[in-house]
Structures are given as C-alpha cells and as structure tokens.
Design a protein around this motif. Structure first.
Motif, PDB file in Angstrom:
ATOM      1  N   GLY A  87       0.834  -1.199   0.000  1.00 60.44           N
ATOM      2  CA  GLY A  87       0.000   0.000   0.000  1.00 60.44           C
ATOM      3  C   GLY A  87       0.864   1.242   0.000  1.00 60.44           C
ATOM      4  N   ARG A  88       0.319   2.301  -0.535  1.00 53.35           N
ATOM      5  CA  ARG A  88       1.081   3.547  -0.624  1.00 53.35           C
ATOM      6  C   ARG A  88       1.255   4.175   0.740  1.00 53.35           C
ATOM      7  NH1 ARG A  88       1.499   6.463  -5.948  1.00 53.35           N
ATOM      8  NH2 ARG A  88       1.145   4.765  -7.364  1.00 53.35           N
ATOM      9  N   ALA A  89       2.451   4.675   0.960  1.00 57.67           N
ATOM     10  CA  ALA A  89       2.734   5.396   2.199  1.00 57.67           C
ATOM     11  C   ALA A  89       3.063   6.832   1.820  1.00 57.67           C
ATOM     12  CB  ALA A  89       3.871   4.723   2.962  1.00 57.67           C
ATOM     13  N   ALA A  90       4.306   7.225   1.947  1.00 57.11           N
ATOM     14  CA  ALA A  90       4.724   8.600   1.667  1.00 57.11           C
ATOM     15  C   ALA A  90       4.735   8.849   0.158  1.00 57.11           C
ATOM     16  CB  ALA A  90       6.093   8.850   2.274  1.00 57.11           C
ATOM     17  N   GLY A  91       3.953   9.802  -0.300  1.00 57.15           N
ATOM     18  CA  GLY A  91       3.790  10.056  -1.724  1.00 57.15           C
ATOM     19  C   GLY A  91       5.049  10.462  -2.458  1.00 57.15           C
ATOM     20  N   PHE A  92       6.010  11.101  -1.766  1.00 50.16           N
ATOM     21  CA  PHE A  92       7.233  11.543  -2.433  1.00 50.16           C
ATOM     22  C   PHE A  92       8.336  10.500  -2.362  1.00 50.16           C
ATOM     23  CE2 PHE A  92       5.211  15.597  -1.206  1.00 50.16           C
ATOM     24  CZ  PHE A  92       5.013  16.097  -2.481  1.00 50.16           C
ATOM     25  N   SER A  93       8.105   9.424  -1.657  1.00 48.00           N
ATOM     26  CA  SER A  93       9.107   8.381  -1.487  1.00 48.00           C
ATOM     27  C   SER A  93       9.037   7.412  -2.668  1.00 48.00           C
ATOM     28  CB  SER A  93       8.862   7.652  -0.160  1.00 48.00           C
ATOM     29  OG  SER A  93       9.946   6.837   0.172  1.00 48.00           O
ATOM     30  N   LEU A  94      10.193   6.988  -3.155  1.00 47.10           N
ATOM     31  CA  LEU A  94      10.256   6.193  -4.381  1.00 47.10           C
ATOM     32  C   LEU A  94       9.468   4.896  -4.348  1.00 47.10           C
ATOM     33  CD1 LEU A  94      13.996   6.644  -5.408  1.00 47.10           C
ATOM     34  CD2 LEU A  94      11.982   7.690  -6.466  1.00 47.10           C
ATOM     35  N   GLY A 101       5.167   0.829   0.953  1.00 46.92           N
ATOM     36  CA  GLY A 101       5.537   1.932   1.826  1.00 46.92           C
ATOM     37  C   GLY A 101       6.531   1.487   2.878  1.00 46.92           C
ATOM     38  N   PHE A 102       7.633   2.213   3.010  1.00 46.60           N
ATOM     39  CA  PHE A 102       8.591   1.933   4.075  1.00 46.60           C
ATOM     40  C   PHE A 102       8.010   2.413   5.401  1.00 46.60           C
ATOM     41  CE2 PHE A 102      11.785   2.141   0.551  1.00 46.60           C
ATOM     42  CZ  PHE A 102      12.223   0.831   0.682  1.00 46.60           C
ATOM     43  N   ILE A 103       8.282   1.661   6.454  1.00 49.96           N
ATOM     44  CA  ILE A 103       7.873   2.016   7.811  1.00 49.96           C
ATOM     45  C   ILE A 103       9.048   1.754   8.750  1.00 49.96           C
ATOM     46  CG2 ILE A 103       5.402   1.625   7.477  1.00 49.96           C
ATOM     47  CD1 ILE A 103       5.771  -1.113   8.834  1.00 49.96           C
ATOM     48  N   ILE A 104       8.969   2.329   9.925  1.00 51.78           N
ATOM     49  CA  ILE A 104      10.011   2.132  10.939  1.00 51.78           C
ATOM     50  C   ILE A 104       9.435   1.345  12.115  1.00 51.78           C
ATOM     51  CG2 ILE A 104      11.358   3.333  12.731  1.00 51.78           C
ATOM     52  CD1 ILE A 104      12.732   3.524  10.087  1.00 51.78           C
ATOM     53  N   GLN A 105      10.157   0.330  12.506  1.00 49.36           N
ATOM     54  CA  GLN A 105       9.887  -0.371  13.765  1.00 49.36           C
ATOM     55  C   GLN A 105      10.967   0.095  14.726  1.00 49.36           C
ATOM     56  OE1 GLN A 105      10.062  -4.552  12.881  1.00 49.36           O
ATOM     57  NE2 GLN A 105       8.500  -4.403  11.307  1.00 49.36           N
TER      58      GLN A 105
END
Length: 124
Positions: A87-94, A101-105
C-alpha cells in the motif's frame, strides 16, 4: 564492534534492490513531521536536499540514512528497523511507485548497547 542504530528487514532489502535497479544510488530521510513526514522517505541520491541540522545515523544496503536533528534528539536512544508494507505510504518516497511503503519499527537500546553505539555525523 559498535552497535548499529538502523537495521533493515529482508522484505525491505528486496524493495531497496528493486529501487536501486531502477533509480541507481538512493538514500533515506526520516523527518519526524506529521502525516507523510512521519514515514521514512527514499530518494534518488541528490533528489532531496539534506539540511545542515540533519544527522546521518547509519547506512543500510549501501544507502545513507538521515534523520532530522530534532527527531534524532528524541530517538537517539532507539534502535530502528526499516521495514516495508503493501500500500502507498509517503507520496514523495520512491517505493510509492511500487504500491509499497517503508515504515520504521523501533525499540529502546539496552544499557549495554548504549555504551557502544556507532557514531553519528551531521549531513555531509
């Protein structure tokens, strides 16, 4: 050997490699802002201006990982792991071009880990 401040999951490694194959050299920036700013962003090298207050906390898969200085002040005692989700996360992120979408744990460093952390540096 110093303890790393940032790690990456195998799923995120696969997405990073796919993005490198398409875009070349990459880097990450975690701003700590609200909404999309709270996600880690992946950019082509030179595709985003790193600020003089930004902190380079490490490198993953050959990609520098920067964090806004004020965010680092909060997270300096925290180990981060870059992961990815569908799923899409940050719109400007590649990775948004891949519907990912990249996320941080995160988790707090142990007292022992805090004694031997990799050094950080201000933006180059």
């Amino acid at each position: 050997m110093s303890n790393s401040r940032i790690a990456v999951t195998p799923a995120a490694v696969a997405v990073i490699q796919q993005l490198k194959d398409t875009y070349g050299e990459l880097f990450f920036h975690q701003s700590g802002g609200c909404c999309e700013g709270s996600y880690p962003h992946c950019f082509e090298k030179g595709g985003f201006l790193i600020g003089s207050n930004d902190v380079k906390i490490g490198q993953i898969e050959g990609c520098d990982f920067y964090m806004a200085g004020d965010q680092f002040a909060y997270w300096q005692h925290t180990h981060l792991t870059l992961d990815v989700m569908p799923g899409r996360a940050a719109g400007f992120s590649l990775e948004s071009t891949l519907d990912m979408g990249f996320i941080i744990q995160s988790r707090l460093f142990t007292e022992a880990e805090l004694q031997d952390l990799e050094p950080v540096s201000r933006a180059d």
